[in-house]
Design an enzyme around this catalytic site. Structure first.
Site, PDB file in Angstrom:
ATOM      1  N   HIS A  68     143.781 -30.967  30.995  1.00 23.07           N
ATOM      2  CA  HIS A  68     143.405 -32.591  31.242  1.00 23.07           C
ATOM      3  C   HIS A  68     144.753 -33.045  31.694  1.00 23.07           C
ATOM      4  CE1 HIS A  68     139.858 -32.774  28.551  1.00 23.07           C
ATOM      5  NE2 HIS A  68     139.624 -31.619  29.333  1.00 23.07           N
ATOM      6  N   TYR A 121     138.367 -42.889  25.163  1.00 26.59           N
ATOM      7  CA  TYR A 121     138.570 -43.642  23.753  1.00 26.59           C
ATOM      8  C   TYR A 121     138.262 -44.989  24.048  1.00 26.59           C
ATOM      9  CZ  TYR A 121     141.781 -39.719  22.309  1.00 26.59           C
ATOM     10  OH  TYR A 121     142.417 -38.490  21.990  1.00 26.59           O
ATOM     11  N   PRO A 177     143.496 -39.339  13.282  1.00 26.98           N
ATOM     12  CA  PRO A 177     143.250 -38.356  14.501  1.00 26.98           C
ATOM     13  C   PRO A 177     143.146 -38.919  15.662  1.00 26.98           C
ATOM     14  CG  PRO A 177     141.101 -38.878  13.337  1.00 26.98           C
ATOM     15  CD  PRO A 177     142.209 -39.241  12.316  1.00 26.98           C
ATOM     16  N   LYS A 190     147.518 -35.705  16.984  1.00 25.14           N
ATOM     17  CA  LYS A 190     148.764 -35.482  16.707  1.00 25.14           C
ATOM     18  C   LYS A 190     148.979 -34.200  15.545  1.00 25.14           C
ATOM     19  CE  LYS A 190     150.513 -37.462  20.181  1.00 25.14           C
ATOM     20  NZ  LYS A 190     150.800 -36.412  21.306  1.00 25.14           N
ATOM     21  N   TYR A 238     151.268 -39.893  24.649  1.00 22.50           N
ATOM     22  CA  TYR A 238     150.344 -39.071  24.108  1.00 22.50           C
ATOM     23  C   TYR A 238     150.514 -37.610  24.583  1.00 22.50           C
ATOM     24  CZ  TYR A 238     145.217 -37.736  24.265  1.00 22.50           C
ATOM     25  OH  TYR A 238     144.001 -37.228  23.934  1.00 22.50           O
TER      26      TYR A 238
HETATM   27  C1  PHB Z   1     138.096 -33.687  19.375  1.00 28.41           C
HETATM   28  O1  PHB Z   1     137.821 -33.184  20.174  1.00 28.41           O
HETATM   29  O2  PHB Z   1     137.643 -33.669  18.159  1.00 28.41           O
HETATM   30  C2  PHB Z   1     139.413 -34.931  19.312  1.00 28.41           C
HETATM   31  C3  PHB Z   1     140.089 -35.281  20.593  1.00 28.41           C
HETATM   32  C4  PHB Z   1     140.920 -36.127  20.351  1.00 28.41           C
HETATM   33  C5  PHB Z   1     141.465 -36.946  19.322  1.00 28.41           C
HETATM   34  C6  PHB Z   1     140.499 -36.597  18.049  1.00 28.41           C
HETATM   35  C7  PHB Z   1     139.570 -35.527  17.964  1.00 28.41           C
HETATM   36  O3  PHB Z   1     142.251 -37.985  19.544  1.00 28.41           O
END
Ligand code: PHB
Ligand code: APR
Length: 388
Positions: free
Chosen positions: A72, A199, A291, A295, A382
């Site tokens: 990505h 997000y 999460p 990280k 990130y």
């Molecule tokens: C996930 O795909 O479970 C996932 C992706 C990004 C995050 C947290 C969880 O920041």
């Protein structure tokens, strides 16, 4: 039994460390309390920084990752149901790879099992004599009590493990923040609504659209910390996810039956230092991040990188890196804790939050949308702060 290094925990950090040490001709053993099937049954996120991918390449376990992982170059952030993209590939010339943690752990497990250095279903694992020259680790396996004498004991046994508990409270300091909400996660056999992660900040709360592959989607919505999956039918989940996602994604969302549904708490936790005598802590045994910034696994892997280098140095008669392991790892850990805290406080709705607070969050995201400097700062965090 005599080993140079005894690793407690066969999760991703313990397995990666074992593989790297074995490649460096350092004699080690992994003591895992569960079966391999149990370890691999855990559903966990996998957004890998380039440094983590390089470590898996170095360990010789990146073949499937390169074939099945999704690179990505950016992510979407959303505020007031409108999204904008941050192209971190253009800004910092780095990408991330989406590859389930379970898959990475399976690749590591297979590789380390071929080295025949994992003891599964090891019970009553107990590190002892940690400030002695030769610490020991006792455990029970197939009803036989065994003891390993070693040079180093590595706690890769996660947040609820035994290793951190062996450090006297007078010798460590804990830093913790428990966030007043959880993440309700759903896995569905549906095509992801977006090719890249979304997000979302919304007045109802946070949402995240992610994926495992082209036909397996992973979605999250923030819920009250005391909430239960029993309160969330699939339909109620999809309706609320639609409320919080940007409008285009809400319109295009393909819904289906959930094949996994769970609620996870969010916390930041760090114990300092990450070493005591000949005991060294790695990954979740030493720190937990919410999460939000993806990280957790990447910090576990950077700890492994630092400790692998330090142990190799020791056996080449250079103890400097070993003495500085904790300080070196904690610098990067706190940088990631800070970023995860910023993402969590900017994207989530806090119980005591009022309309002013919501406007501040929206202004923060609007600045990020409009400022290249802000996007540069976001991107370097990130994609992963430098290892050194
Ligand atoms: C996930 O795909 O479970 C996932 C992706 C990004 C995050 C947290 C969880 O920041
Ligand atoms: N004895 C032996 N093994 C143990 C013990 C014990 N007393 N306690 C825990 N374990 C094992 C667990 O069964 C687990 O397999 O240690 C392993 C720890 O693995 P993780 O909890 O996955 O921790 P880590 O390897 O540091 O990986 C961190 O996992 O939890 C996620 O978000 C986190 O992505 C991050 C990653």
């Amino acid at each position: 039994m005599r080993k140079q290094v005894a690793i407690i925990g066969g999760g991703p950090s313990g397995l990666l460390l074992a593989k790297l040490l074995t490649q460096s001709d350092i004699d080690c053993i992994v003591l895992e309390k569960h079966t391999k099937e149990h370890v691999l049954s855990r559903v966990r996120a996998g957004v890998l920084e380039e440094g983590s991918v390089q470590l898996l390449e170095k360990a010789g376990v990146s073949k499937r990752l390169k074939k099945e992982g999704f690179k990505h170059n950016g992510i979407f952030l959303s505020s007031k149901n409108a999204s904008f993209r941050i192209n971190f590939k253009n800004l910092v010339d780095k990408c991330v790879t989406v590859y389930g943690q379970t898959e990475a752990t399976a690749d590591l497990y297979d590789a380390v099992e071929r080295d025949n250095i994992v003891v599964n279903s090891a019970s009553k694992v107990m590190p002892e004599n940690l400030i002695a020259k030769n610490p020991t680790v006792s455990f029970t396996h197939h009803n036989q009590h065994k003891k390993i004498s070693c040079d180093f004991v590595i706690g890769c046994d996660g947040f609820h493990g035994v290793a951190r508990q062996q450090i006297p409270k007078a010798c460590s300091k804990v830093f913790e923040r428990i966030y007043p909400f959880g993440w309700l996660g759903v896995l569905s056999e549906t095509p992801p609504v977006s090719d890249e992660l979304i997000y979302a900040n919304h007045k109802n709360g946070f949402a995240l659209a992610s994926m495992r592959n082209e036909s397996l989607s992973r979605y999250y919505i923030q819920t009250p910390i005391e909430d239960s999956t029993e309160n969330w039918s699939d339909q109620r989940f999809w309706d609320e996810l639609r409320n919080r996602l940007p409008n285009k994604a809400a319109e295009e969302l393909v819904i289906g039956n959930s094949i996994e549904k769970s609620i996870a708490p969010l916390r930041s936790f760090v114990t300092e230092p990450m070493q005591y005598g000949n005991l060294f802590l790695v990954g979740d045994a030493a720190h937990i991040v919410p999460p939000t910034g993806a990280k957790g696994l990447n910090l576990a892997f950077s700890d492994v990188h630092y400790l692998h280098e330090a142990i190799c140095g020791f056996y080449q008669n250079d103890t400097q890196l070993l003495n500085h392991y904790s300080a070196r790892a904690l610098k990067r850990i706190w940088g990631a804790i800070r970023f995860s805290w910023w993402m969590t406080t900017t994207l989530h709705k806090f119980p005591e939050q009022n309309a002013f607070d919501q406007k501040i969050q929206e202004a923060e995201l609007d600045h990020l949308k409009c400022s290249k400097n802000a996007q540069l700062n976001f991107s370097e965090n990130y994609v992963g702060l430098p290892l050194d």
